[in-house]
Write a protein that holds these residues in place. Structure first.
Motif, mmCIF file in Angstrom:
data_model
loop_
_atom_site.group_PDB
_atom_site.id
_atom_site.type_symbol
_atom_site.label_atom_id
_atom_site.label_comp_id
_atom_site.label_asym_id
_atom_site.label_seq_id
_atom_site.Cartn_x
_atom_site.Cartn_y
_atom_site.Cartn_z
ATOM 1 N N ALA A 55 7.761 -9.244 0.840
ATOM 2 C CA ALA A 55 6.736 -8.306 1.307
ATOM 3 C C ALA A 55 7.281 -6.885 1.357
ATOM 4 O O ALA A 55 6.561 -5.932 1.031
ATOM 5 C CB ALA A 55 6.222 -8.730 2.679
ATOM 6 N N SER A 56 8.549 -6.728 1.719
ATOM 7 C CA SER A 56 9.128 -5.387 1.753
ATOM 8 C C SER A 56 9.270 -4.814 0.342
ATOM 9 O O SER A 56 9.182 -3.606 0.154
ATOM 10 C CB SER A 56 10.476 -5.386 2.478
ATOM 11 N N ILE A 57 9.474 -5.669 -0.650
ATOM 12 C CA ILE A 57 9.525 -5.210 -2.042
ATOM 13 C C ILE A 57 8.155 -4.686 -2.456
ATOM 14 O O ILE A 57 8.032 -3.640 -3.094
ATOM 15 C CB ILE A 57 9.979 -6.346 -2.984
ATOM 16 N N ILE A 58 7.109 -5.390 -2.079
ATOM 17 C CA ILE A 58 5.738 -5.017 -2.432
ATOM 18 C C ILE A 58 5.372 -3.667 -1.825
ATOM 19 O O ILE A 58 4.653 -2.877 -2.441
ATOM 20 C CB ILE A 58 4.732 -6.098 -1.961
ATOM 21 N N SER A 59 5.891 -3.361 -0.655
ATOM 22 C CA SER A 59 5.517 -2.098 0.004
ATOM 23 C C SER A 59 5.977 -0.881 -0.790
ATOM 24 O O SER A 59 5.452 0.210 -0.603
ATOM 25 C CB SER A 59 6.068 -2.053 1.424
ATOM 26 N N ASP A 60 6.928 -1.052 -1.687
ATOM 27 C CA ASP A 60 7.407 0.053 -2.517
ATOM 28 C C ASP A 60 6.671 0.166 -3.853
ATOM 29 O O ASP A 60 6.990 1.027 -4.659
ATOM 30 C CB ASP A 60 8.908 -0.107 -2.800
ATOM 31 N N MET A 61 5.709 -0.720 -4.094
ATOM 32 C CA MET A 61 4.986 -0.717 -5.366
ATOM 33 C C MET A 61 3.576 -0.163 -5.183
ATOM 34 O O MET A 61 3.010 -0.239 -4.099
ATOM 35 C CB MET A 61 4.912 -2.140 -5.929
ATOM 36 N N GLU A 62 3.026 0.356 -6.259
ATOM 37 C CA GLU A 62 1.684 0.947 -6.216
ATOM 38 C C GLU A 62 0.619 -0.134 -6.409
ATOM 39 O O GLU A 62 -0.173 -0.096 -7.340
ATOM 40 C CB GLU A 62 1.571 2.019 -7.297
ATOM 41 N N VAL A 63 0.581 -1.070 -5.475
ATOM 42 C CA VAL A 63 -0.352 -2.187 -5.585
ATOM 43 C C VAL A 63 -1.802 -1.747 -5.364
ATOM 44 O O VAL A 63 -2.726 -2.471 -5.736
ATOM 45 C CB VAL A 63 0.008 -3.336 -4.611
ATOM 46 N N GLU A 64 -1.997 -0.570 -4.803
ATOM 47 C CA GLU A 64 -3.367 -0.102 -4.556
ATOM 48 C C GLU A 64 -4.123 0.142 -5.861
ATOM 49 O O GLU A 64 -5.341 0.304 -5.851
ATOM 50 C CB GLU A 64 -3.372 1.151 -3.678
ATOM 51 N N LYS A 65 -3.420 0.146 -6.984
ATOM 52 C CA LYS A 65 -4.084 0.306 -8.275
ATOM 53 C C LYS A 65 -4.814 -0.967 -8.691
ATOM 54 O O LYS A 65 -5.620 -0.950 -9.606
ATOM 55 C CB LYS A 65 -3.074 0.686 -9.355
ATOM 56 N N LEU A 66 -4.542 -2.054 -8.014
ATOM 57 C CA LEU A 66 -5.205 -3.330 -8.273
ATOM 58 C C LEU A 66 -6.171 -3.630 -7.139
ATOM 59 O O LEU A 66 -5.935 -3.235 -5.997
ATOM 60 C CB LEU A 66 -4.179 -4.472 -8.337
ATOM 61 N N SER A 67 -7.222 -4.353 -7.470
ATOM 62 C CA SER A 67 -8.076 -4.827 -6.382
ATOM 63 C C SER A 67 -7.320 -5.934 -5.652
ATOM 64 O O SER A 67 -6.375 -6.523 -6.194
ATOM 65 C CB SER A 67 -9.402 -5.369 -6.932
ATOM 66 N N GLU A 68 -7.718 -6.210 -4.449
ATOM 67 C CA GLU A 68 -7.055 -7.262 -3.679
ATOM 68 C C GLU A 68 -7.180 -8.601 -4.395
ATOM 69 O O GLU A 68 -6.231 -9.380 -4.454
ATOM 70 C CB GLU A 68 -7.660 -7.345 -2.279
ATOM 71 N N ARG A 69 -8.341 -8.823 -4.969
ATOM 72 C CA ARG A 69 -8.574 -10.085 -5.684
ATOM 73 C C ARG A 69 -7.666 -10.187 -6.910
ATOM 74 O O ARG A 69 -7.072 -11.235 -7.169
ATOM 75 C CB ARG A 69 -10.034 -10.185 -6.093
ATOM 76 N N ASP A 70 -7.556 -9.096 -7.695
ATOM 77 C CA ASP A 70 -6.689 -9.103 -8.872
ATOM 78 C C ASP A 70 -5.227 -9.312 -8.468
ATOM 79 O O ASP A 70 -4.489 -10.037 -9.124
ATOM 80 C CB ASP A 70 -6.824 -7.802 -9.666
ATOM 81 N N PHE A 71 -4.817 -8.648 -7.407
ATOM 82 C CA PHE A 71 -3.441 -8.779 -6.934
ATOM 83 C C PHE A 71 -3.148 -10.224 -6.538
ATOM 84 O O PHE A 71 -2.137 -10.811 -6.934
ATOM 85 C CB PHE A 71 -3.213 -7.830 -5.755
ATOM 86 N N ARG A 72 -4.060 -10.818 -5.784
ATOM 87 C CA ARG A 72 -3.891 -12.207 -5.346
ATOM 88 C C ARG A 72 -3.865 -13.148 -6.549
ATOM 89 O O ARG A 72 -3.008 -14.027 -6.640
ATOM 90 C CB ARG A 72 -5.017 -12.590 -4.382
ATOM 91 N N ASP A 73 -4.808 -12.953 -7.483
ATOM 92 C CA ASP A 73 -4.856 -13.799 -8.681
ATOM 93 C C ASP A 73 -3.584 -13.663 -9.511
ATOM 94 O O ASP A 73 -3.053 -14.654 -10.019
ATOM 95 C CB ASP A 73 -6.069 -13.463 -9.542
ATOM 96 N N LEU A 74 -3.109 -12.438 -9.658
ATOM 97 C CA LEU A 74 -1.898 -12.187 -10.424
ATOM 98 C C LEU A 74 -0.708 -12.941 -9.828
ATOM 99 O O LEU A 74 0.030 -13.642 -10.534
ATOM 100 C CB LEU A 74 -1.603 -10.680 -10.459
ATOM 101 N N LEU A 75 -0.536 -12.840 -8.539
ATOM 102 C CA LEU A 75 0.570 -13.533 -7.882
ATOM 103 C C LEU A 75 0.420 -15.042 -7.934
ATOM 104 O O LEU A 75 1.387 -15.766 -8.194
ATOM 105 C CB LEU A 75 0.701 -13.070 -6.427
ATOM 106 N N GLN A 76 -0.792 -15.536 -7.712
ATOM 107 C CA GLN A 76 -0.997 -16.980 -7.748
ATOM 108 C C GLN A 76 -0.704 -17.557 -9.129
ATOM 109 O O GLN A 76 -0.065 -18.605 -9.250
ATOM 110 C CB GLN A 76 -2.429 -17.333 -7.327
ATOM 111 N N GLN A 77 -1.148 -16.871 -10.171
ATOM 112 C CA GLN A 77 -0.893 -17.356 -11.524
ATOM 113 C C GLN A 77 0.595 -17.268 -11.869
ATOM 114 O O GLN A 77 1.145 -18.173 -12.511
ATOM 115 C CB GLN A 77 -1.724 -16.575 -12.554
ATOM 116 N N ALA A 78 1.253 -16.189 -11.462
ATOM 117 C CA ALA A 78 2.686 -16.054 -11.724
ATOM 118 C C ALA A 78 3.478 -17.156 -11.027
ATOM 119 O O ALA A 78 4.405 -17.727 -11.608
ATOM 120 C CB ALA A 78 3.174 -14.680 -11.269
#
Length: 86
Positions: free
Chosen positions: A36-59
């Motif tokens: 989670a601390s790694i994620i805080s340094d990334m520009e995740v706001e460029k993704l929707s919450e749904r896309d972010f969740r889907d991306l992580l789940q598929q990975a």
């Protein structure tokens, strides 16, 4: 050391099982906190919450190396605004 009777042995095993389960939970929380601390340094706001969740789940589903290989094979995205989902 006296031999434990079956009831005492069972109680000891159950206590150890509970302790190990708690250690597993603590280790899992620590690892997730580290990620989670790694994620805080990334520009995740460029993704929707749904896309972010889907991306992580598929990975996670296909495994890290397979997900990375698939993503690296894609053409680079343009620098325009991200696609908006309805």
């Amino acid at each position: 050391m006296p031999k434990l009777n079956d009831r005492d042995r069972l109680a000891d095993l159950e206590a150890r099982q509970t302790k190990i389960a708690q250690e597993i939970l603590d280790a899992r929380r620590a690892l997730r906190g580290k990620y989670a601390s790694i994620i805080s340094d990334m520009e995740v706001e460029k993704l929707s919450e749904r896309d972010f969740r889907d991306l992580l789940q598929q990975a996670i589903r296909v495994g890290g190396p397979a997900a990375i290989a698939a993503l690296k094979s894609l053409a680079p995205a343009s620098k325009s605004q991200p696609e908006k989902r309805p």
